[in-house]
Design a protein around this motif. Sequence first.
Motif, mmCIF file in Angstrom:
data_model
loop_
_atom_site.group_PDB
_atom_site.id
_atom_site.type_symbol
_atom_site.label_atom_id
_atom_site.label_comp_id
_atom_site.label_asym_id
_atom_site.label_seq_id
_atom_site.Cartn_x
_atom_site.Cartn_y
_atom_site.Cartn_z
ATOM 1 N N VAL A 17 63.832 79.265 42.917
ATOM 2 C CA VAL A 17 64.273 79.215 43.350
ATOM 3 C C VAL A 17 65.612 78.431 43.292
ATOM 4 C CG1 VAL A 17 64.903 78.793 46.373
ATOM 5 C CG2 VAL A 17 63.263 80.284 45.796
ATOM 6 N N ALA A 18 65.441 76.600 42.764
ATOM 7 C CA ALA A 18 66.198 75.867 42.669
ATOM 8 C C ALA A 18 66.782 76.466 41.541
ATOM 9 C CB ALA A 18 64.936 74.661 42.510
ATOM 10 N N GLY A 19 66.867 76.650 40.759
ATOM 11 C CA GLY A 19 67.623 77.124 39.155
ATOM 12 C C GLY A 19 68.026 77.769 39.742
ATOM 13 N N PHE A 20 67.951 79.238 40.744
ATOM 14 C CA PHE A 20 68.612 80.508 40.482
ATOM 15 C C PHE A 20 69.998 79.547 41.188
ATOM 16 C CE2 PHE A 20 70.873 83.237 43.152
ATOM 17 C CZ PHE A 20 71.235 84.373 42.627
ATOM 18 N N LEU A 21 69.829 78.768 41.780
ATOM 19 C CA LEU A 21 70.698 78.498 42.730
ATOM 20 C C LEU A 21 72.011 77.595 42.346
ATOM 21 C CD1 LEU A 21 68.783 77.249 46.540
ATOM 22 C CD2 LEU A 21 69.812 79.561 45.747
ATOM 23 N N GLN A 22 71.007 76.845 41.625
ATOM 24 C CA GLN A 22 72.025 75.546 40.272
ATOM 25 C C GLN A 22 72.994 76.609 39.750
ATOM 26 O OE1 GLN A 22 68.818 73.570 39.003
ATOM 27 N NE2 GLN A 22 69.109 71.836 39.879
ATOM 28 N N GLN A 23 72.547 77.623 38.989
ATOM 29 C CA GLN A 23 73.055 78.984 37.832
ATOM 30 C C GLN A 23 74.320 79.503 38.475
ATOM 31 O OE1 GLN A 23 70.275 81.587 36.803
ATOM 32 N NE2 GLN A 23 69.478 79.895 34.807
ATOM 33 N N ASN A 24 73.779 78.906 39.707
ATOM 34 C CA ASN A 24 75.231 79.849 41.460
ATOM 35 C C ASN A 24 75.890 78.607 41.479
ATOM 36 O OD1 ASN A 24 75.001 82.705 40.873
ATOM 37 N ND2 ASN A 24 72.563 81.851 40.785
ATOM 38 N N GLY A 25 76.051 77.491 40.644
ATOM 39 C CA GLY A 25 77.056 76.681 41.467
ATOM 40 C C GLY A 25 76.478 75.759 42.595
ATOM 41 N N LEU A 26 75.548 76.089 42.722
ATOM 42 C CA LEU A 26 75.159 74.218 43.821
ATOM 43 C C LEU A 26 73.789 73.870 43.220
ATOM 44 C CD1 LEU A 26 73.922 77.744 46.847
ATOM 45 C CD2 LEU A 26 75.555 76.516 46.981
ATOM 46 N N GLN A 27 73.998 72.485 43.568
ATOM 47 C CA GLN A 27 73.076 71.460 43.897
ATOM 48 C C GLN A 27 72.021 71.589 44.385
ATOM 49 O OE1 GLN A 27 75.871 68.273 45.467
ATOM 50 N NE2 GLN A 27 75.725 67.672 42.828
ATOM 51 N N VAL A 28 71.270 71.091 44.455
ATOM 52 C CA VAL A 28 69.961 70.881 44.559
ATOM 53 C C VAL A 28 68.797 70.384 44.785
ATOM 54 C CG1 VAL A 28 67.278 72.752 44.918
ATOM 55 C CG2 VAL A 28 69.520 73.353 44.236
ATOM 56 N N VAL A 29 68.570 69.986 45.717
ATOM 57 C CA VAL A 29 67.320 68.883 46.149
ATOM 58 C C VAL A 29 65.690 69.466 46.705
ATOM 59 C CG1 VAL A 29 68.308 66.710 46.588
ATOM 60 C CG2 VAL A 29 67.539 68.346 48.119
ATOM 61 N N THR A 30 64.675 68.925 45.935
ATOM 62 C CA THR A 30 63.243 69.878 46.485
ATOM 63 C C THR A 30 62.232 69.087 47.302
ATOM 64 O OG1 THR A 30 62.614 69.818 44.178
ATOM 65 C CG2 THR A 30 64.052 71.491 43.989
ATOM 66 N N ALA A 31 61.640 69.695 47.417
ATOM 67 C CA ALA A 31 60.492 68.911 48.248
ATOM 68 C C ALA A 31 59.352 69.620 48.314
ATOM 69 C CB ALA A 31 60.838 69.266 50.057
ATOM 70 N N GLN A 32 57.610 69.341 47.627
ATOM 71 C CA GLN A 32 56.765 69.991 48.271
ATOM 72 C C GLN A 32 55.994 70.036 49.287
ATOM 73 O OE1 GLN A 32 54.098 68.435 45.209
ATOM 74 N NE2 GLN A 32 53.980 66.145 46.869
ATOM 75 N N ASP A 33 56.489 70.088 50.691
ATOM 76 C CA ASP A 33 55.975 70.208 51.914
ATOM 77 C C ASP A 33 56.924 69.732 52.672
ATOM 78 O OD1 ASP A 33 54.932 67.402 52.188
ATOM 79 O OD2 ASP A 33 53.303 67.881 51.269
ATOM 80 N N GLY A 34 56.138 70.179 53.668
ATOM 81 C CA GLY A 34 57.317 69.361 55.135
ATOM 82 C C GLY A 34 57.420 68.152 55.240
ATOM 83 N N ARG A 35 56.597 67.227 54.720
ATOM 84 C CA ARG A 35 56.713 65.576 54.865
ATOM 85 C C ARG A 35 57.983 65.584 54.177
ATOM 86 N NH1 ARG A 35 50.274 63.271 55.752
ATOM 87 N NH2 ARG A 35 50.532 64.089 58.014
ATOM 88 N N GLU A 36 57.610 65.634 52.782
ATOM 89 C CA GLU A 36 58.485 65.237 51.747
ATOM 90 C C GLU A 36 59.904 66.505 51.869
ATOM 91 O OE1 GLU A 36 59.135 66.268 47.082
ATOM 92 O OE2 GLU A 36 56.887 65.450 47.642
ATOM 93 N N GLY A 37 60.103 67.336 53.132
ATOM 94 C CA GLY A 37 61.540 67.675 53.218
ATOM 95 C C GLY A 37 62.377 67.347 54.508
ATOM 96 N N LEU A 38 61.011 65.710 55.030
ATOM 97 C CA LEU A 38 61.819 65.586 56.615
ATOM 98 C C LEU A 38 62.323 64.226 55.412
ATOM 99 C CD1 LEU A 38 59.165 66.115 59.082
ATOM 100 C CD2 LEU A 38 61.992 67.121 59.255
ATOM 101 N N GLU A 39 62.083 63.805 54.485
ATOM 102 C CA GLU A 39 61.934 62.467 53.846
ATOM 103 C C GLU A 39 63.290 62.898 52.691
ATOM 104 O OE1 GLU A 39 61.101 59.331 53.653
ATOM 105 O OE2 GLU A 39 59.447 60.148 55.802
#
Length: 121
Positions: A17-39
């Motif tokens: 998903v991150a790779g696809f979004l980056q190929q389509n001009g979006l910047q991306v940050v990732t997280a592996q679970d909800g806790r990391e997502g909140l961080e």
Amino acid sequence: MSLVLVVDDSATVRNDVAGFLQQNGLQVVTAQDGREGLEQLKRHQDIRLVICDVNMPNMDGLTMAEKSRSELRSSAPIIMLTTESCPKMKERGKAAGVKGWIVKPFNGPSTIGAIRKLASA
């Protein structure tokens, strides 16, 4: 350029998903679970959209969505990307402010228009 947070416990899904979004001009940050997502939401106040799985260890996506609204006061739109299609879960998501529900597998070309629209809102 809009910043999108992708949260999924599957490294394969997260990277695809991150790779696809980056190929389509979006910047991306990732997280592996909800806790990391909140961080990540705390760390990056400029996140414009969250794409999140539901079933994850440590903190599920719906709990993350609820906490992002109640604790962080985040207004970033949230799209759930999941294998779940249970109406009760969708209702809980709607109550938490979830704007969309995409059933896996992720089909980037069919969703990029909506993703861009939400990320630029």
